[in-house]
Design a protein around this motif. Sequence first.
Motif, PDB file in Angstrom:
ATOM      1  N   GLY A 186       0.811  -1.214   0.000  1.00 48.16           N
ATOM      2  CA  GLY A 186       0.000   0.000   0.000  1.00 48.16           C
ATOM      3  C   GLY A 186       0.846   1.267   0.000  1.00 48.16           C
ATOM      4  O   GLY A 186       1.986   1.280  -0.491  1.00 48.16           O
ATOM      5  N   LEU A 187       0.303   2.326   0.599  1.00 46.49           N
ATOM      6  CA  LEU A 187       0.987   3.619   0.606  1.00 46.49           C
ATOM      7  C   LEU A 187       2.257   3.620   1.449  1.00 46.49           C
ATOM      8  O   LEU A 187       3.068   4.542   1.358  1.00 46.49           O
ATOM      9  N   SER A 188       2.437   2.579   2.277  1.00 48.56           N
ATOM     10  CA  SER A 188       3.633   2.542   3.116  1.00 48.56           C
ATOM     11  C   SER A 188       4.911   2.484   2.279  1.00 48.56           C
ATOM     12  O   SER A 188       5.999   2.769   2.777  1.00 48.56           O
ATOM     13  N   ILE A 189       4.800   2.114   1.001  1.00 46.03           N
ATOM     14  CA  ILE A 189       5.966   2.120   0.098  1.00 46.03           C
ATOM     15  C   ILE A 189       6.597   3.500   0.078  1.00 46.03           C
ATOM     16  O   ILE A 189       7.818   3.642   0.020  1.00 46.03           O
ATOM     17  N   TRP A 190       5.741   4.530   0.139  1.00 43.01           N
ATOM     18  CA  TRP A 190       6.226   5.907   0.009  1.00 43.01           C
ATOM     19  C   TRP A 190       6.170   6.672   1.328  1.00 43.01           C
ATOM     20  O   TRP A 190       6.158   7.900   1.332  1.00 43.01           O
ATOM     21  N   ASP A 191       6.162   5.947   2.447  1.00 46.89           N
ATOM     22  CA  ASP A 191       6.096   6.603   3.756  1.00 46.89           C
ATOM     23  C   ASP A 191       7.162   7.680   3.897  1.00 46.89           C
ATOM     24  O   ASP A 191       6.921   8.765   4.436  1.00 46.89           O
ATOM     25  N   PRO A 218      22.988  21.819   1.184  1.00 52.00           N
ATOM     26  CA  PRO A 218      21.670  22.263   1.639  1.00 52.00           C
ATOM     27  C   PRO A 218      21.307  21.688   3.011  1.00 52.00           C
ATOM     28  O   PRO A 218      21.690  20.565   3.350  1.00 52.00           O
ATOM     29  N   LEU A 219      20.555  22.482   3.802  1.00 45.93           N
ATOM     30  CA  LEU A 219      20.098  22.044   5.122  1.00 45.93           C
ATOM     31  C   LEU A 219      18.613  21.700   5.062  1.00 45.93           C
ATOM     32  O   LEU A 219      17.817  22.446   4.500  1.00 45.93           O
ATOM     33  N   ASP A 220      18.250  20.551   5.651  1.00 46.81           N
ATOM     34  CA  ASP A 220      16.864  20.084   5.670  1.00 46.81           C
ATOM     35  C   ASP A 220      16.337  20.069   7.102  1.00 46.81           C
ATOM     36  O   ASP A 220      17.118  19.987   8.058  1.00 46.81           O
ATOM     37  N   LEU A 221      15.008  20.096   7.234  1.00 45.56           N
ATOM     38  CA  LEU A 221      14.377  19.822   8.522  1.00 45.56           C
ATOM     39  C   LEU A 221      14.038  18.331   8.561  1.00 45.56           C
ATOM     40  O   LEU A 221      13.349  17.821   7.675  1.00 45.56           O
ATOM     41  N   ASP A 222      14.528  17.646   9.585  1.00 47.41           N
ATOM     42  CA  ASP A 222      14.301  16.209   9.746  1.00 47.41           C
ATOM     43  C   ASP A 222      13.386  15.949  10.923  1.00 47.41           C
ATOM     44  O   ASP A 222      13.529  16.583  11.977  1.00 47.41           O
ATOM     45  N   HIS A 223      12.445  15.032  10.762  1.00 45.03           N
ATOM     46  CA  HIS A 223      11.593  14.605  11.873  1.00 45.03           C
ATOM     47  C   HIS A 223      12.361  13.584  12.706  1.00 45.03           C
ATOM     48  O   HIS A 223      12.724  12.522  12.196  1.00 45.03           O
ATOM     49  N   ILE A 224      12.617  13.900  13.974  1.00 44.37           N
ATOM     50  CA  ILE A 224      13.385  13.009  14.849  1.00 44.37           C
ATOM     51  C   ILE A 224      12.658  11.674  14.978  1.00 44.37           C
ATOM     52  O   ILE A 224      13.228  10.618  14.708  1.00 44.37           O
ATOM     53  N   ILE A 225      11.401  11.698  15.415  1.00 43.82           N
ATOM     54  CA  ILE A 225      10.550  10.514  15.313  1.00 43.82           C
ATOM     55  C   ILE A 225       9.930  10.583  13.918  1.00 43.82           C
ATOM     56  O   ILE A 225       9.186  11.518  13.609  1.00 43.82           O
ATOM     57  N   PRO A 226      10.249   9.642  13.036  1.00 37.52           N
ATOM     58  CA  PRO A 226       9.780   9.736  11.646  1.00 37.52           C
ATOM     59  C   PRO A 226       8.265   9.851  11.539  1.00 37.52           C
ATOM     60  O   PRO A 226       7.522   9.350  12.394  1.00 37.52           O
ATOM     61  N   ARG A 227       7.821  10.531  10.503  1.00 36.22           N
ATOM     62  CA  ARG A 227       6.382  10.686  10.274  1.00 36.22           C
ATOM     63  C   ARG A 227       5.698   9.333  10.149  1.00 36.22           C
ATOM     64  O   ARG A 227       4.572   9.161  10.591  1.00 36.22           O
ATOM     65  N   SER A 228       6.401   8.354   9.532  1.00 38.43           N
ATOM     66  CA  SER A 228       5.820   7.019   9.366  1.00 38.43           C
ATOM     67  C   SER A 228       5.618   6.310  10.694  1.00 38.43           C
ATOM     68  O   SER A 228       4.887   5.320  10.774  1.00 38.43           O
ATOM     69  N   LYS A 229       6.286   6.816  11.759  1.00 41.11           N
ATOM     70  CA  LYS A 229       6.140   6.234  13.097  1.00 41.11           C
ATOM     71  C   LYS A 229       5.295   7.124  14.008  1.00 41.11           C
ATOM     72  O   LYS A 229       5.309   6.972  15.223  1.00 41.11           O
ATOM     73  N   GLY A 230       4.579   8.080  13.408  1.00 39.19           N
ATOM     74  CA  GLY A 230       3.688   8.934  14.183  1.00 39.19           C
ATOM     75  C   GLY A 230       4.298  10.249  14.627  1.00 39.19           C
ATOM     76  O   GLY A 230       3.688  10.995  15.389  1.00 39.19           O
ATOM     77  N   GLY A 231       5.509  10.557  14.168  1.00 37.38           N
ATOM     78  CA  GLY A 231       6.158  11.807  14.544  1.00 37.38           C
ATOM     79  C   GLY A 231       5.428  13.019  14.002  1.00 37.38           C
ATOM     80  O   GLY A 231       4.927  13.000  12.876  1.00 37.38           O
ATOM     81  N   GLY A 241      17.849   6.523   8.246  1.00 32.06           N
ATOM     82  CA  GLY A 241      16.716   5.647   8.000  1.00 32.06           C
ATOM     83  C   GLY A 241      15.473   6.073   8.748  1.00 32.06           C
ATOM     84  O   GLY A 241      15.544   6.797   9.747  1.00 32.06           O
ATOM     85  N   ASN A 242      14.301   5.597   8.296  1.00 27.35           N
ATOM     86  CA  ASN A 242      13.056   5.989   8.960  1.00 27.35           C
ATOM     87  C   ASN A 242      12.797   5.182  10.233  1.00 27.35           C
ATOM     88  O   ASN A 242      11.744   5.301  10.849  1.00 27.35           O
ATOM     89  N   LYS A 243      13.784   4.328  10.646  1.00 23.65           N
ATOM     90  CA  LYS A 243      13.677   3.627  11.920  1.00 23.65           C
ATOM     91  C   LYS A 243      14.542   4.296  12.991  1.00 23.65           C
ATOM     92  O   LYS A 243      14.544   3.897  14.138  1.00 23.65           O
ATOM     93  N   ASP A 244      15.293   5.306  12.576  1.00 22.35           N
ATOM     94  CA  ASP A 244      16.222   5.992  13.484  1.00 22.35           C
ATOM     95  C   ASP A 244      15.531   7.205  14.092  1.00 22.35           C
ATOM     96  O   ASP A 244      15.050   8.074  13.369  1.00 22.35           O
ATOM     97  N   ASP A 245      15.473   7.262  15.421  1.00 19.25           N
ATOM     98  CA  ASP A 245      14.858   8.418  16.083  1.00 19.25           C
ATOM     99  C   ASP A 245      15.869   9.129  16.989  1.00 19.25           C
ATOM    100  O   ASP A 245      15.511   9.690  18.018  1.00 19.25           O
ATOM    101  N   THR A 246      17.146   9.116  16.568  1.00 15.69           N
ATOM    102  CA  THR A 246      18.181   9.786  17.354  1.00 15.69           C
ATOM    103  C   THR A 246      18.013  11.299  17.294  1.00 15.69           C
ATOM    104  O   THR A 246      17.858  11.859  16.210  1.00 15.69           O
TER     105      THR A 246
END
Length: 311
Positions: A96-101, A136-149, A168-173
Amino acid sequence: MSHIYQPLMIRSLVEADGTATIRQLAHAFIIQDESQLKYYEDRIKKMPLRILKKNGVIDRQGDLVALKTGKLTFEQRAQIKMLCDQKMQEFIVKRGLSIWDYRLLDTPVSGSVYYEAMKESGGRCALCGATKDERPLDLDHIIPRSKGGKSTKDNLQVLCSRCNRTKGNKDDTDFRKLKQIDSLPGCKFCFTEINPAIVVEEHNSVFAILDKYPVSEGHHLIIPKRHVADWFTMTTQERREGEELIRVLKKRIEIADKTITGFNVGMNTGESAGQTIFHAHIHLIPRRDGDTPHPRGGVRGAIPEKMDYGD
């Protein structure tokens, strides 16, 4: 981006005879988005192109990619397209859409939150310390959006494009907790304290100088620009770029001096290990046949009686 988006939307509507769906307009925007095109060019080179070429399915000459099947009949083309569509649809049904999380934005970051996060970062990557002048500098979600961040300031950190793409989207450092010190006044190896005239080479986050008290001719030191105590507290990027610079210098030294037959590479970490300047530095020491009567044991000579360890 209003200077691009608004005229692009008007032009797209004109080309569609005045009426288009949001989906059709989105397709038009993607075609004009150079960053998206660059992103997928990079993805193509790193994965499908490399794997398919390795397996003998395609060939590449510069930017030109071609199937190695030879000329296909109409029926063969239809069958291959059907099989490819089947494989893609099976995977989409499964995932499903999780391919593009990792590409989906659930809540856009507001301008004020973006500004506050960038201001608190001091204009630097929280992981490697790179500035906007380096990449370039990006804004990163510490807790990934795919994990509810959420897209709130407490869940946002600034990462450079390189660090953000490799996270990776499993890293919440939360890399903001890593203390970043650009320089320490009086430190002999801080980049801001070094005389530029003695810098042999720079490579992004690291630089090289000749050792002031060389063990052998051509003895270099590879040093991170950021003030950091030792090898173990260097970032992954600093260690990687340090290793890249070592390889460049090794090759250069070998070409310039044909008497070199070996190298010692190492670092001292801690006073008990002989470290005297507490800013990380890596020694690259060229070796030549006969430069010491008994070279066996190499770096084991840090404790002389342990150098010869028998057969």
